[in-house]
Scaffold this active site. Structure first.
Site, PDB file in Angstrom:
ATOM      1  N   CYS A  40     -46.036  32.572  13.515  1.00  0.00           N
ATOM      2  CA  CYS A  40     -46.626  32.884  14.819  1.00  0.00           C
ATOM      3  C   CYS A  40     -47.252  34.270  14.818  1.00  0.00           C
ATOM      4  CB  CYS A  40     -45.560  32.794  15.896  1.00  0.00           C
ATOM      5  SG  CYS A  40     -44.386  34.151  15.828  1.00  0.00           S
ATOM      6  N   CYS A  67     -44.191  38.385  12.761  1.00  0.00           N
ATOM      7  CA  CYS A  67     -43.741  39.299  11.696  1.00  0.00           C
ATOM      8  C   CYS A  67     -44.712  40.465  11.583  1.00  0.00           C
ATOM      9  CB  CYS A  67     -43.643  38.556  10.371  1.00  0.00           C
ATOM     10  SG  CYS A  67     -42.680  37.036  10.433  1.00  0.00           S
ATOM     11  N   CYS A 105     -39.351  32.024   8.563  1.00  0.00           N
ATOM     12  CA  CYS A 105     -40.196  30.906   8.118  1.00  0.00           C
ATOM     13  C   CYS A 105     -40.446  30.997   6.621  1.00  0.00           C
ATOM     14  CB  CYS A 105     -41.526  30.905   8.867  1.00  0.00           C
ATOM     15  SG  CYS A 105     -41.348  30.882  10.642  1.00  0.00           S
ATOM     16  N   CYS A 112     -36.661  36.344  13.096  1.00  0.00           N
ATOM     17  CA  CYS A 112     -37.757  35.636  13.758  1.00  0.00           C
ATOM     18  C   CYS A 112     -38.096  36.375  15.046  1.00  0.00           C
ATOM     19  CB  CYS A 112     -37.330  34.190  14.015  1.00  0.00           C
ATOM     20  SG  CYS A 112     -38.674  33.092  14.444  1.00  0.00           S
ATOM     21  N   HIS A 156     -20.672  39.735  14.728  1.00  0.00           N
ATOM     22  CA  HIS A 156     -19.474  39.597  15.569  1.00  0.00           C
ATOM     23  C   HIS A 156     -18.437  40.691  15.273  1.00  0.00           C
ATOM     24  CE1 HIS A 156     -16.282  37.459  17.713  1.00  0.00           C
ATOM     25  NE2 HIS A 156     -15.538  37.510  16.625  1.00  0.00           N
ATOM     26  N   CYS A 198     -19.553  43.901  16.843  1.00  0.00           N
ATOM     27  CA  CYS A 198     -20.158  43.804  18.173  1.00  0.00           C
ATOM     28  C   CYS A 198     -19.408  44.659  19.198  1.00  0.00           C
ATOM     29  CB  CYS A 198     -20.118  42.337  18.613  1.00  0.00           C
ATOM     30  SG  CYS A 198     -20.828  42.095  20.244  1.00  0.00           S
ATOM     31  N   CYS A 236     -17.392  38.756  26.434  1.00  0.00           N
ATOM     32  CA  CYS A 236     -18.039  38.287  25.203  1.00  0.00           C
ATOM     33  C   CYS A 236     -19.003  37.159  25.570  1.00  0.00           C
ATOM     34  CB  CYS A 236     -16.946  37.805  24.250  1.00  0.00           C
ATOM     35  SG  CYS A 236     -17.516  36.654  23.016  1.00  0.00           S
ATOM     36  N   CYS A 261     -23.624  32.684  22.146  1.00  0.00           N
ATOM     37  CA  CYS A 261     -23.744  33.682  21.072  1.00  0.00           C
ATOM     38  C   CYS A 261     -23.252  33.127  19.731  1.00  0.00           C
ATOM     39  CB  CYS A 261     -22.969  34.952  21.420  1.00  0.00           C
ATOM     40  SG  CYS A 261     -23.287  36.248  20.208  1.00  0.00           S
ATOM     41  N   CYS A 290     -28.376  44.365  13.475  1.00  0.00           N
ATOM     42  CA  CYS A 290     -28.955  44.554  14.817  1.00  0.00           C
ATOM     43  C   CYS A 290     -28.027  45.341  15.746  1.00  0.00           C
ATOM     44  CB  CYS A 290     -29.254  43.213  15.458  1.00  0.00           C
ATOM     45  SG  CYS A 290     -30.203  42.123  14.415  1.00  0.00           S
ATOM     46  N   CYS A 332     -30.444  41.812  21.210  1.00  0.00           N
ATOM     47  CA  CYS A 332     -30.283  40.478  21.807  1.00  0.00           C
ATOM     48  C   CYS A 332     -28.980  40.305  22.582  1.00  0.00           C
ATOM     49  CB  CYS A 332     -30.357  39.416  20.720  1.00  0.00           C
ATOM     50  SG  CYS A 332     -31.800  39.588  19.671  1.00  0.00           S
ATOM     51  N   CYS A 340     -26.946  36.384  20.557  1.00  0.00           N
ATOM     52  CA  CYS A 340     -27.538  36.320  19.223  1.00  0.00           C
ATOM     53  C   CYS A 340     -27.742  34.849  18.896  1.00  0.00           C
ATOM     54  CB  CYS A 340     -26.605  36.961  18.197  1.00  0.00           C
ATOM     55  SG  CYS A 340     -27.141  36.661  16.500  1.00  0.00           S
ATOM     56  N   CYS A 366     -31.113  34.311  14.299  1.00  0.00           N
ATOM     57  CA  CYS A 366     -32.479  34.105  13.801  1.00  0.00           C
ATOM     58  C   CYS A 366     -32.661  34.469  12.334  1.00  0.00           C
ATOM     59  CB  CYS A 366     -33.479  34.861  14.679  1.00  0.00           C
ATOM     60  SG  CYS A 366     -33.561  36.629  14.338  1.00  0.00           S
TER      61      CYS A 366
HETATM   62 FE1  FSX Z   1     -41.886  32.888  11.581  1.00  0.00          FE
HETATM   63 FE2  FSX Z   1     -43.700  35.171  11.387  1.00  0.00          FE
HETATM   64 FE3  FSX Z   1     -40.647  33.643  13.532  1.00  0.00          FE
HETATM   65 FE4  FSX Z   1     -42.982  34.196  14.038  1.00  0.00          FE
HETATM   66  O1  FSX Z   1     -45.389  34.737  11.553  1.00  0.00           O
HETATM   67  S1  FSX Z   1     -40.280  34.298  11.441  1.00  0.00           S
HETATM   68  S2  FSX Z   1     -42.259  32.073  13.670  1.00  0.00           S
HETATM   69  S3  FSX Z   1     -41.288  35.322  14.842  1.00  0.00           S
HETATM   70  O2  FSX Z   1     -43.521  35.656  13.094  1.00  0.00           O
HETATM   71  O3  FSX Z   1     -43.204  33.636  10.475  1.00  0.00           O
HETATM   72 FE1  SF4 Z   2     -19.071  37.997  18.890  1.00  0.00          FE
HETATM   73 FE2  SF4 Z   2     -21.245  37.378  20.285  1.00  0.00          FE
HETATM   74 FE3  SF4 Z   2     -18.923  37.813  21.519  1.00  0.00          FE
HETATM   75 FE4  SF4 Z   2     -20.272  39.825  20.358  1.00  0.00          FE
HETATM   76  S1  SF4 Z   2     -20.916  38.616  22.128  1.00  0.00           S
HETATM   77  S2  SF4 Z   2     -18.083  39.455  20.254  1.00  0.00           S
HETATM   78  S3  SF4 Z   2     -21.124  38.776  18.586  1.00  0.00           S
HETATM   79  S4  SF4 Z   2     -19.422  36.134  20.080  1.00  0.00           S
HETATM   80 FE1  SF4 Z   3     -30.351  40.054  15.335  1.00  0.00          FE
HETATM   81 FE2  SF4 Z   3     -29.177  37.840  16.223  1.00  0.00          FE
HETATM   82 FE3  SF4 Z   3     -31.124  38.949  17.622  1.00  0.00          FE
HETATM   83 FE4  SF4 Z   3     -31.675  37.734  15.321  1.00  0.00          FE
HETATM   84  S1  SF4 Z   3     -30.900  36.751  17.185  1.00  0.00           S
HETATM   85  S2  SF4 Z   3     -32.469  39.717  16.002  1.00  0.00           S
HETATM   86  S3  SF4 Z   3     -29.852  38.239  14.122  1.00  0.00           S
HETATM   87  S4  SF4 Z   3     -29.107  39.845  17.200  1.00  0.00           S
END
Ligand code: FSX
Ligand code: SF4
Ligand code: SF4
Length: 313
Positions: A59, A62, A162, A200, A237, A240, A261, A267, A276, A288, A294, A297
């Site tokens: 998309c 990246c 991806c 992602c 986790h 966190c 939590c 999550c 992160c 996130c 979370c 991703c």
């Molecule tokens: Fe994939 Fe790149 Fe996700 Fe997008 O292009 S990792 S769909 S956020 O950005 O490839």
């Molecule tokens: Fe674990 Fe998510 Fe709860 Fe944080 S919010 S303690 S990462 S399950």
């Molecule tokens: Fe990080 Fe989880 Fe958010 Fe992905 S979804 S950016 S691994 S906190």
């Protein structure tokens, strides 16, 4: 928050970036209008380690994530870290001129350049679902480009989930047979080392940090999923800030309920490895789990293994 000076430098460098990102040969004729510092830095970088960035099924998140890098600024990245010689979205050059330059750099720096791949690669119908360019009236598929450049490169960075694992294009259904870089390499016996930088999108620090590591110290140490341990070695986790609530069985029922939590609302932190929780996003503004949950991703099974996103796993 960025200071006005920082913002100006970002704006300026993006403009310089757009103007200047055509590489040396493709820049002939345009070079008079380039910032001389940029040209000299690019030429210096090109002497050592050019990077070619190609895009398949993604998309462009990246690329946008990289452009959002705040420290180092995108200006510093382009002047001092990467010699980016091809990038389909942001380079000023286009069409055959850009492609010819890309292949010229690849031949000249065979075994030395790094190939950055963004997006998955569709394998169905001989790769016809993604045409990445045209040379001499012949269409070049993303599959052909990945194979050809992948074989010539010294190393490959699979940018984003991806390219690393298939990600969203390879989710359930997958009519195009969207495949990761390492999946394509495995199928065609290509031995060039691949470093996965999932997410992602991936955090700009993960991209820049991995490239900087590659250029200065070589290929970073990776985990069993091919991700640099430097960024993907810790569990979300276990680190966190909401873990104390988890330990006391206090769970949030809504995204706005701050004390609790987030597991009950989806999550996936316990199954996810990324930094992160300490790196945070948007220049450290938040991440996130602070806003929602979370969704894992950066994991090989994303998005199917995380779905539905907002329900308990
Ligand atoms: Fe994939 Fe790149 Fe996700 Fe997008 O292009 S990792 S769909 S956020 O950005 O490839
Ligand atoms: Fe674990 Fe998510 Fe709860 Fe944080 S919010 S303690 S990462 S399950
Ligand atoms: Fe990080 Fe989880 Fe958010 Fe992905 S979804 S950016 S691994 S906190």
């Amino acid at each position: 928050m960025l200071s006005e000076k920082q913002q100006n430098s970002l704006t300026l460098s993006r403009r310089a970036f757009l103007k200047g990102l055509t590489g040396t040969a493709a820049g002939i004729g345009l070079s008079q209008i380039f910032n001389p510092t940029l040209i000299s830095a690019m030429t210096k970088g090109l002497e050592t380690h050019p990077v070619l960035w190609i895009q398949g099924q993604g998309c462009t998140g990246c690329s946008v994530s990289l452009l959002n890098s705040v420290e180092p600024t995108i200006k510093k990245i382009l002047l001092e870290i990467i010699s980016l010689q091809y990038h389909p979205t942001v380079m000023a050059s286009e069409g055959e001129t850009a492609l010819e330059n890309m292949y010229r750099v690849a031949k000249e720096y065979k075994g030395k350049f790094s190939l950055a791949v963004e997006g998955a690669i569709p394998m169905a119908a001989d790769g016809k679902y993604c045409i990445s360019g045209e040379l001499n009236h012949k269409e070049i598929t993303m599959l052909e480009m990945t194979k050809e450049l992948g074989e010539m490169a010294g190393s490959v960075l699979a940018l984003g989930t991806c390219a690393s694992y298939g990600g969203i294009p390879a989710a359930k259904g997958n009519l195009t047979e969207a495949t990761s870089v390492s999946g394509v390499f495995k199928k065609f016996g290509i031995k060039t080392p691949v470093v996965n930088i999932p997410g992602c999108p991936p955090h700009p620090d993960w991209i820049v940090g991995s490239i900087a590591h590659l250029l200065t110290k070589g290929i970073p140490e990776v985990d069993e999923n091919g991700r640099p341990l430097l960024f993907f070695g810790e569990n979300i986790h276990e680190n966190c800030p909401y873990l104390e609530y988890f330990d006391q069985d206090i769970f949030s029922a809504t995204f706005t309920q701050k004390k609790g939590c987030r597991m009950e609302i989806g999550c996936k932190g316990p199954d996810v490895y990324a930094d992160c929780f300490k790196r945070r996003w948007n220049n450290g503004m938040n991440w996130c789990v602070e806003n929602a949950v979370c969704i894992g991703c950066v994991e090989p099974g994303f998005p199917d293994a995380s779905s539905p996103f907002y329900e308990k796993a």
